[in-house]
Design an enzyme around this catalytic site. Sequence first.
Site, PDB file in Angstrom:
ATOM      1  N   SER A  95      45.959  53.847  30.954  1.00  0.00           N
ATOM      2  CA  SER A  95      45.029  54.971  31.076  1.00  0.00           C
ATOM      3  C   SER A  95      45.766  56.293  31.285  1.00  0.00           C
ATOM      4  O   SER A  95      46.618  56.648  30.475  1.00  0.00           O
ATOM      5  CB  SER A  95      44.037  54.668  32.198  1.00  0.00           C
ATOM      6  N   ASP A 125      36.941  51.312  23.447  1.00  0.00           N
ATOM      7  CA  ASP A 125      37.261  51.844  24.774  1.00  0.00           C
ATOM      8  C   ASP A 125      36.481  53.140  25.014  1.00  0.00           C
ATOM      9  O   ASP A 125      36.503  54.054  24.198  1.00  0.00           O
ATOM     10  CB  ASP A 125      38.767  52.107  24.849  1.00  0.00           C
ATOM     11  N   HIS A 169      38.741  48.809  28.916  1.00  0.00           N
ATOM     12  CA  HIS A 169      39.740  49.836  29.173  1.00  0.00           C
ATOM     13  C   HIS A 169      40.831  49.205  30.011  1.00  0.00           C
ATOM     14  O   HIS A 169      40.616  48.844  31.155  1.00  0.00           O
ATOM     15  CB  HIS A 169      39.069  50.996  29.920  1.00  0.00           C
TER      16      HIS A 169
END
Length: 525
Positions: free
Chosen positions: A211, A431, A460
């Site tokens: 991320s 995502d 994610h």
Amino acid sequence: MGKRAALLCGAAVVLAGSVTAAPAAASAPPPTETARAAPLAWKKCGTTKYPTLQCASLDVPLDHAAPHGRRITLALSRVPHTAKKYQGPLLVNPGGPGGSGLTLAGFVAAALPKEVAAQYDIIGFDPRGVGRSKPALNCDPGHFAPVRPDSVPRTLRIERANLQRAKAFARACGEKYADVLSYIDTISAVRDMDRIRAALGARRISYFGYSYGTYLGTVYAKLFPERVRRAALDSVVDPTGVWYEANLAQDVAFDDRHRAFLAWVAKHDRTYGLGTDPSRVEAKWYAMRTALANAPAGGKVGASELEDTYLPGGYFNGYWPYLAEAFAAYANRKDADPLIEAYEKFGASDASDENGYSVYAAVQCRDAAWSRDWHRWRADNWAVYAKAPFMTWNNAWYNAPCAFWPKASLSSVSIANSKVAPVLLFQSTGDAATPYQGAVTVHRQLARSSLVVERGGGNHGITLGGNPCLDRHLAAYLSDGTVPRGAGSVDAVCEARPDPKPLTSKVAATSARGAELHQLIGFRH
């Protein structure tokens, strides 16, 4: 968002070699800044789950432009290598900004194949401002205490109430951390990473980030390309949208993912009894939202808290069975107890979350320019809300302190890079937190990168979460530098794992590893 690249299976593979090109003159600090690092004093801090963890701390400059000025402290963790073949340190980061990486080191060491993990010192760290690092930020304790105003500002009174909260948070940060806020940003965190490298006595590091951690990794590679041995980036941030445009893109993607959840509920009507038509199930969810806006469940779950509770389902479909049960109990029987329980599990904030949010705001508001014109925010978010109502306004208020931030913003960083060694990217097609197009953009900007796509997936954070195909690519890369090379814009494709089954099924609702991973990655990252 944007067009999705064609998914083409890769054929050839190459090896990620070393790079000796020097960084641009202004990119790296003078050698004297990193040459004086003292050895780290590692102490045992193992847990029942991760008994081999060790911990240490490292003092770094608050302002890297003034290396002899005030110091702050970073908290570090390590799972040391055990194999004769030693490949150096592997720094890991779970995202955020604001995520703690101390436990992630233990998770990565346990989730990788033993023979691969054993070759690295796996290093976790709490970035500046986070967790056990000092100082740790908590601008406004209780900021997310229920019940908050409805996120959707349908009246001027509601809008003013939410604006007051955003302004109060920004003001509290400025008053409480006036001497620190100018140095809570991605570039400062990247320079901290290079201090960690020096303290470890390593000429180069390997890196694995999820991320926001992918952005941290690409900025490190931009500033210090010759110091990157390998870098694996999972769920890739679009660097061209930091951070205002990226959040608007998220709103659309989260709405798509929420509708996927509602369609899954409709598919399992026999379990949940909410109907087989996804549009009708969606109408029942918004009817629940309206009811809670008028009468919060248990005095703590109003409309905004409901959104907080269901947002995690956009990150990880393993939560869908639990969220569906709470939804069905409330919609079918007016039983709010499961909903309150779900809020406490997925939506409520504790001191750790408050710390994470404070760092999130500090980094995002400082990293890049935000409009200070609330009229623009209002117009942009109403326009997105018209097509993506699920999280648009909730997300707007989450980021609204940046419209009133007490410190000026820096310029965003171009991560385009032809000097760094081959980087391996992982991305699911659905995502929501880091939409697919961001990975395509980074793949283009990192000249020798490879992109592995999880086709049909919506989670994610996808590696080390239970998909063997993805994990094989990661293990091969960390083992000997192998990256896939395809004929098109995607280098390899892995099919997504099936969506979970309802809790009443004999099939487990979610994998234990996937659930653990997503607890470490967290939400809003």
